[in-house]
Design an enzyme around this catalytic site. Structure first.
Site, PDB file in Angstrom:
ATOM      1  N   GLN A 150     -34.750 -23.085  30.234  1.00  0.00           N
ATOM      2  CA  GLN A 150     -33.696 -22.183  29.836  1.00  0.00           C
ATOM      3  C   GLN A 150     -33.678 -22.240  28.216  1.00  0.00           C
ATOM      4  OE1 GLN A 150     -31.142 -20.158  30.694  1.00  0.00           O
ATOM      5  NE2 GLN A 150     -30.822 -20.066  28.275  1.00  0.00           N
ATOM      6  N   SER A 151     -34.383 -21.070  27.795  1.00  0.00           N
ATOM      7  CA  SER A 151     -34.577 -21.324  26.467  1.00  0.00           C
ATOM      8  C   SER A 151     -33.636 -20.325  25.350  1.00  0.00           C
ATOM      9  CB  SER A 151     -36.108 -20.423  26.435  1.00  0.00           C
ATOM     10  OG  SER A 151     -37.051 -21.219  26.762  1.00  0.00           O
ATOM     11  N   GLN A 152     -32.934 -19.751  25.926  1.00  0.00           N
ATOM     12  CA  GLN A 152     -31.961 -19.085  24.979  1.00  0.00           C
ATOM     13  C   GLN A 152     -31.012 -19.856  24.544  1.00  0.00           C
ATOM     14  OE1 GLN A 152     -29.588 -15.835  26.538  1.00  0.00           O
ATOM     15  NE2 GLN A 152     -29.625 -14.671  24.448  1.00  0.00           N
ATOM     16  N   PRO A 289     -27.474 -24.648  33.613  1.00  0.00           N
ATOM     17  CA  PRO A 289     -26.479 -24.885  32.541  1.00  0.00           C
ATOM     18  C   PRO A 289     -25.702 -23.393  32.489  1.00  0.00           C
ATOM     19  CG  PRO A 289     -28.255 -24.839  31.393  1.00  0.00           C
ATOM     20  CD  PRO A 289     -28.711 -24.810  32.800  1.00  0.00           C
ATOM     21  N   TYR A 290     -26.030 -22.274  32.928  1.00  0.00           N
ATOM     22  CA  TYR A 290     -25.464 -21.056  32.609  1.00  0.00           C
ATOM     23  C   TYR A 290     -25.084 -20.368  34.087  1.00  0.00           C
ATOM     24  CZ  TYR A 290     -26.184 -21.356  27.888  1.00  0.00           C
ATOM     25  OH  TYR A 290     -26.384 -21.874  26.383  1.00  0.00           O
ATOM     26  N   GLY A 292     -25.755 -16.986  34.704  1.00  0.00           N
ATOM     27  CA  GLY A 292     -26.841 -16.457  34.712  1.00  0.00           C
ATOM     28  C   GLY A 292     -27.806 -16.234  33.567  1.00  0.00           C
ATOM     29  N   GLU A 294     -30.823 -13.667  31.945  1.00  0.00           N
ATOM     30  CA  GLU A 294     -31.645 -12.496  32.081  1.00  0.00           C
ATOM     31  C   GLU A 294     -33.180 -12.600  31.760  1.00  0.00           C
ATOM     32  OE1 GLU A 294     -29.275 -13.355  29.669  1.00  0.00           O
ATOM     33  OE2 GLU A 294     -29.860 -12.389  27.706  1.00  0.00           O
ATOM     34  N   HIS A 318     -24.341  -8.238  35.434  1.00  0.00           N
ATOM     35  CA  HIS A 318     -24.457  -8.397  34.042  1.00  0.00           C
ATOM     36  C   HIS A 318     -25.951  -8.532  33.559  1.00  0.00           C
ATOM     37  CE1 HIS A 318     -23.102 -10.119  30.302  1.00  0.00           C
ATOM     38  NE2 HIS A 318     -24.261 -11.104  30.385  1.00  0.00           N
ATOM     39  N   GLU A 319     -26.544  -9.451  34.400  1.00  0.00           N
ATOM     40  CA  GLU A 319     -28.044 -10.003  34.053  1.00  0.00           C
ATOM     41  C   GLU A 319     -29.017  -8.696  34.175  1.00  0.00           C
ATOM     42  OE1 GLU A 319     -27.621 -12.592  32.572  1.00  0.00           O
ATOM     43  OE2 GLU A 319     -26.250 -13.424  33.374  1.00  0.00           O
ATOM     44  N   HIS A 322     -28.814  -6.552  31.202  1.00  0.00           N
ATOM     45  CA  HIS A 322     -29.749  -7.083  29.983  1.00  0.00           C
ATOM     46  C   HIS A 322     -31.154  -6.113  29.965  1.00  0.00           C
ATOM     47  CE1 HIS A 322     -27.372  -9.843  27.835  1.00  0.00           C
ATOM     48  NE2 HIS A 322     -27.226 -10.855  29.077  1.00  0.00           N
ATOM     49  N   GLU A 341     -24.947  -9.139  24.119  1.00  0.00           N
ATOM     50  CA  GLU A 341     -23.831  -9.410  25.232  1.00  0.00           C
ATOM     51  C   GLU A 341     -22.690  -8.404  25.310  1.00  0.00           C
ATOM     52  OE1 GLU A 341     -24.560 -11.403  27.416  1.00  0.00           O
ATOM     53  OE2 GLU A 341     -26.253 -12.682  26.544  1.00  0.00           O
ATOM     54  N   ASP A 392     -26.157 -22.078  19.625  1.00  0.00           N
ATOM     55  CA  ASP A 392     -25.488 -22.498  20.829  1.00  0.00           C
ATOM     56  C   ASP A 392     -23.914 -22.730  20.146  1.00  0.00           C
ATOM     57  OD1 ASP A 392     -27.453 -21.883  22.411  1.00  0.00           O
ATOM     58  OD2 ASP A 392     -28.086 -24.083  22.474  1.00  0.00           O
ATOM     59  N   TYR A 400     -19.138 -10.871  23.943  1.00  0.00           N
ATOM     60  CA  TYR A 400     -18.890 -10.277  25.005  1.00  0.00           C
ATOM     61  C   TYR A 400     -17.715  -9.465  25.248  1.00  0.00           C
ATOM     62  CZ  TYR A 400     -22.023 -14.027  26.869  1.00  0.00           C
ATOM     63  OH  TYR A 400     -23.006 -14.702  27.247  1.00  0.00           O
ATOM     64  N   ARG A 586     -23.091 -26.166  35.631  1.00  0.00           N
ATOM     65  CA  ARG A 586     -22.818 -24.865  34.725  1.00  0.00           C
ATOM     66  C   ARG A 586     -21.826 -25.190  33.586  1.00  0.00           C
ATOM     67  NH1 ARG A 586     -20.545 -19.207  36.916  1.00  0.00           N
ATOM     68  NH2 ARG A 586     -20.504 -18.072  34.921  1.00  0.00           N
ATOM     69  N   MET A 587     -22.455 -25.023  32.450  1.00  0.00           N
ATOM     70  CA  MET A 587     -21.484 -25.315  31.282  1.00  0.00           C
ATOM     71  C   MET A 587     -19.955 -25.061  31.228  1.00  0.00           C
ATOM     72  SD  MET A 587     -23.953 -26.200  28.030  1.00  0.00           S
ATOM     73  CE  MET A 587     -24.930 -24.609  27.887  1.00  0.00           C
TER      74      MET A 587
HETATM   75  N1  BES Z   1     -27.697 -14.675  28.154  1.00  0.00           N
HETATM   76  C1  BES Z   1     -26.621 -15.036  28.532  1.00  0.00           C
HETATM   77  C2  BES Z   1     -26.700 -16.555  28.762  1.00  0.00           C
HETATM   78  C3  BES Z   1     -26.892 -17.327  27.498  1.00  0.00           C
HETATM   79  C4  BES Z   1     -26.294 -16.794  26.306  1.00  0.00           C
HETATM   80  C5  BES Z   1     -27.487 -18.386  27.498  1.00  0.00           C
HETATM   81  C6  BES Z   1     -26.397 -17.657  25.140  1.00  0.00           C
HETATM   82  C7  BES Z   1     -27.974 -19.275  26.239  1.00  0.00           C
HETATM   83  C8  BES Z   1     -27.480 -18.613  24.973  1.00  0.00           C
HETATM   84  C9  BES Z   1     -26.256 -14.469  30.314  1.00  0.00           C
HETATM   85  O1  BES Z   1     -26.601 -13.200  30.144  1.00  0.00           O
HETATM   86  C10 BES Z   1     -24.550 -14.702  30.179  1.00  0.00           C
HETATM   87  O2  BES Z   1     -23.915 -13.803  29.805  1.00  0.00           O
HETATM   88  N2  BES Z   1     -24.303 -15.478  31.270  1.00  0.00           N
HETATM   89  C11 BES Z   1     -22.888 -15.515  31.623  1.00  0.00           C
HETATM   90  C12 BES Z   1     -22.631 -14.841  32.779  1.00  0.00           C
HETATM   91  C13 BES Z   1     -22.005 -13.422  32.692  1.00  0.00           C
HETATM   92  C14 BES Z   1     -21.651 -12.851  34.191  1.00  0.00           C
HETATM   93  C15 BES Z   1     -21.219 -13.286  31.744  1.00  0.00           C
HETATM   94  C16 BES Z   1     -22.604 -16.888  31.913  1.00  0.00           C
HETATM   95  O3  BES Z   1     -23.800 -17.890  32.039  1.00  0.00           O
HETATM   96  O4  BES Z   1     -21.598 -17.346  32.097  1.00  0.00           O
HETATM   97 ZN    ZN Z   2     -25.485 -11.862  28.964  1.00  0.00          ZN
END
Ligand code: BES
Ligand code: ZN
Length: 632
Positions: A150-152, A289-290, A292, A294, A318-319, A322, A341, A392, A400, A586-587
């Site tokens: 999980q690199s982002q 941890p998330y 999703g 992308e 959503h994904e 992206h 986002e 982070d 969003y 999932r955080m």
């Molecule tokens: N790119 C994000 C997840 C992310 C953001 C990971 C910043 C690390 C740093 C992903 O597209 C996302 O927004 N996931 C959401 C789900 C979505 C339906 C809003 C999530 O994980 O809750």
């Molecule tokens: Zn996103």
């Protein structure tokens, strides 16, 4: 492109918009990566990846360049070659979350336009922050270990030495030796896609990603994985499919096989043709941890969305979105994260609206904003991050929700979707494959509408939008009161008011029929509305549970909200919530539960976390430890 300053509101907040990425050590303005070659072996026994990473770079500085600075974090680097020659390298001290600078001096000054090839031999270490290594007991079958990255935002540097900034995009190719099926965020070249992937035998997996992507989208997963292709869409040259552990494949396929290809097709209709050839979704074990992520060609997703009620299709919408915003048009630094986002959430809601009707093109903004980060500087759409600050930490719903509502407001300002969509397509065509700042986005917006037939009328309308307030304003309210279709929310509101009134009365008349016709989404909205009210007495919390069964609800979104309300009220549900959270990586779920447990039952919070900390991905583990104030 000319910027029509006459119509651009002046910047009252006077925040200089800096497009320098302050989270990277890389001298990416002088020299930039164009291609990455990875040659890796997964060492399951030592829980390490080792091998080499070769970067092809091109000098962009007009005065040439004498060194290359890369990002690395917790890597064990053994050798560096520049253009085939052994080269000296130095590592700086560690800068908190941003890791170390890997500095490579060039023997000769490289001129603008020169190509340089750097090969680095290295291994990851046990401190790696992107890789989650799971023991067999943490998987469904219990038979094989599992690994995923999980690199982002800035964890790619703990997987490979690189220019770890969204400003730089490169193609990549990878060879990975593993005794378990290995997936990467690209197109599989070998074994061929029809081959059955064997378990327990070392195979070399070969991938290519011919579209230039930022480092944070280079991703890997390996484990006992199975695949099923989704129904083909007529006349399309891309394929979609579902990957997961074999024991979850039926459930995952059932839930997402119909909508996944339809969403890609719908996004093509709104935006432009899908460019990445393959769109697969990988459902990971619970520790992901998330919701999703992308990763290009291969979205990573939490299995908590396999609720059997298709209530989480918006996650896939959503994904997928992206692929155009984030992976297509990128942000030049993490301050401009909303371009990823906000735009993605905007397109996601178009896709969901397309599937379910306009009333579903909803937003949880009104309730959502109340849950935002309290720090005002992170309530800005474009926050300014300090040098080496952790992106982070700035993460919240702001990019969003403020972002997508800003775009919705602009859509309405210019006269609706029929006018906005051609603009969206032009925006994509103009900036696809690049990484941009908010100023560039805004400049194009004014430029595009100025060029239309009734350009001055458009610019007059846009001139009335308070861009500065949207972009730099903090606070939890939007600067414009956007109206939504409230039809789905009305019954939730009515029921939540009945519960509010129940505080005053002795006899209540709630029954399970109250929520019988509610969709999962409506239950969530109802619970969010309760959560926004003053704390409920414990007696009403147990009535709520006994009447609607929320404390046993299998949908994690419902369960989370119920526990949030319950834990604010008292410790009665602390044991239940603690039992529930130990396999929720999932955080979005584990962090609020641990924070509330800390308030109600601090000992239980600590004990639960310390006993189960190895279950969590390194990113979540660190965040929970920080929230609870414990040392790891
Ligand atoms: N790119 C994000 C997840 C992310 C953001 C990971 C910043 C690390 C740093 C992903 O597209 C996302 O927004 N996931 C959401 C789900 C979505 C339906 C809003 C999530 O994980 O809750
Ligand atoms: Zn996103």
């Amino acid at each position: 492109m000319s910027f029509s300053t006459a119509y651009a509101p002046k910047n009252q907040h006077s925040i200089p918009q800096d497009d320098n990425d302050l989270s990277t050590h890389a001298n990416y303005r002088d020299i930039r990566t164009t291609h990455v070659d990875l040659d890796w072996t997964i060492d399951w026994k030592s829980q390490l990846i080792h091998g080499s990473c070769t970067l092809e770079l091109e000098v962009t500085a007009k005065d040439g360049v004498e060194h290359i600075s890369l990002d690395e974090s917790y890597l064990d680097i053994s050798a560096v070659e520049v253009d085939g020659q052994d080269s000296k390298f130095t590592l700086s001290d560690r800068h908190g979350v941003c890791g170390r600078e890997l500095r490579i001096e060039l023997a000769n000054m490289a001129k603008a336009g020169d190509q340089v090839k750097v090969k680095i031999q290295y291994s990851t270490t046990k401190d790696c922050t992107t890789l989650g290594w799971l023991n067999p007991v943490q998987t469904k079958s219990g038979d094989w270990p599992f690994l995923y990255s999980q690199s982002q935002a800035i964890h790619a540097r703990s997987l490979l030495p690189c220019q770890d900034t969204p400003a730089v995009k490169a193609t990549y190719a990878a060879k990975v030796k593993s005794t378990l099926p290995a997936l990467m965020s690209g197109i599989r070249v070998s074994p061929p896609s029809e081959a059955k992937l064997e378990l327990g035998k070392e195979i070399e997996y070969v991938y290519k990603q011919p579209v230039a992507i930022p480092s944070y989208l280079i991703a890997i997963a390996s484990g006992e994985l199975a695949y099923r292709e989704c129904p083909k869409q007529e006349g399309k040259n891309w394929k979609t499919g579902i990957w997961t552990e074999p024991l979850m494949l039926d459930a995952a396929y059932e839930e997402f096989n119909a909508d996944t290809p339809k969403f890609v097709a719908a996004a093509e209709k709104f935006a432009s043709p899908y460019e990445f050839g393959v769109y697969d979704v990988l459902f990971l074990p619970n520790s992901f941890p998330y919701g999703g992520m992308e990763n290009s060609c291969l979205t990573f997703a939490t299995p908590t969305v396999l609720a059997g009620d298709k209530s989480a299709v918006d996650l896939v919408a959503h994904e997928i979105s992206h692929s155009w915003f984030g992976n297509g048009i990128g942000c030049a630094s993490w301050s401009h994260f909303w371009l990823n986002e906000g735009w993605t959430t905007y397109l996601e809601r178009l896709l969901v609206g397309d599937r379910e009707g306009e009333a579903a093109r909803r937003t949880d903004l009104k309730d959502g904003l109340a849950l935002l980060q309290s720090e005002p500087r992170f309530q800005r759409l474009v926050p300014s991050l300090q040098q080496f600050e952790d992106p982070d930490d700035a993460f919240s719903k702001v990019p969003y929700e403020k972002g997508s509502n800003f775009l919705l407001h602009l859509e309405r300002t210019v006269g609706g979707l029929d006018i906005f969509l051609p603009y969206l397509r032009d925006y994509f065509k103009t900036f696809n494959h690049t990484s941009i700042t908010t100023d560039q986005w805004k400049e194009h917006l004014f430029d595009y509408f100025g060029k239309q037939e009734n350009g001055s009328e458009f610019q007059r309308k846009l001139g009335q939008v308070d861009f500065d307030e949207w972009i730099y304003g903090s606070g939890l309210d939007l600067c414009v009161d956007l109206q939504y279709d409230q039809s789905l929310a009305e019954s939730c509101e009515a029921l939540s008011q009945k519960w509010d009134a129940a505080r005053e009365v002795k006899e209540t008349s709630f029954t399970s029929h109250d929520v019988e016709s509610f969709s999962t989404q409506q239950k969530v909205v109802f619970l969010d509305k309760l959560d926004a009210q003053p704390v409920f007495p414990a007696s009403l919390i147990s009535l709520l549970d006994n009447t609607y069964g929320f404390g046993k609800n299998d949908n994690a979104e419902v369960r989370l909200r119920f526990y949030q309300i319950a834990l604010k009220s008292g410790p009665e549900y602390a044991e239940d919530a603690a039992k529930w959270v130990v396999d929720k990586g999932r955080m979005k779920f584990c962090r609020p539960i641990f924070r509330l447990l800390k308030q109600q039952t601090p000992e239980l919070a600590q004990k639960t976390f310390m006993e189960h900390k190895d279950f969590y991905h390194p990113i979540a583990r660190k965040m929970i430890a920080k929230d609870l104030g414990v040392d790891l």
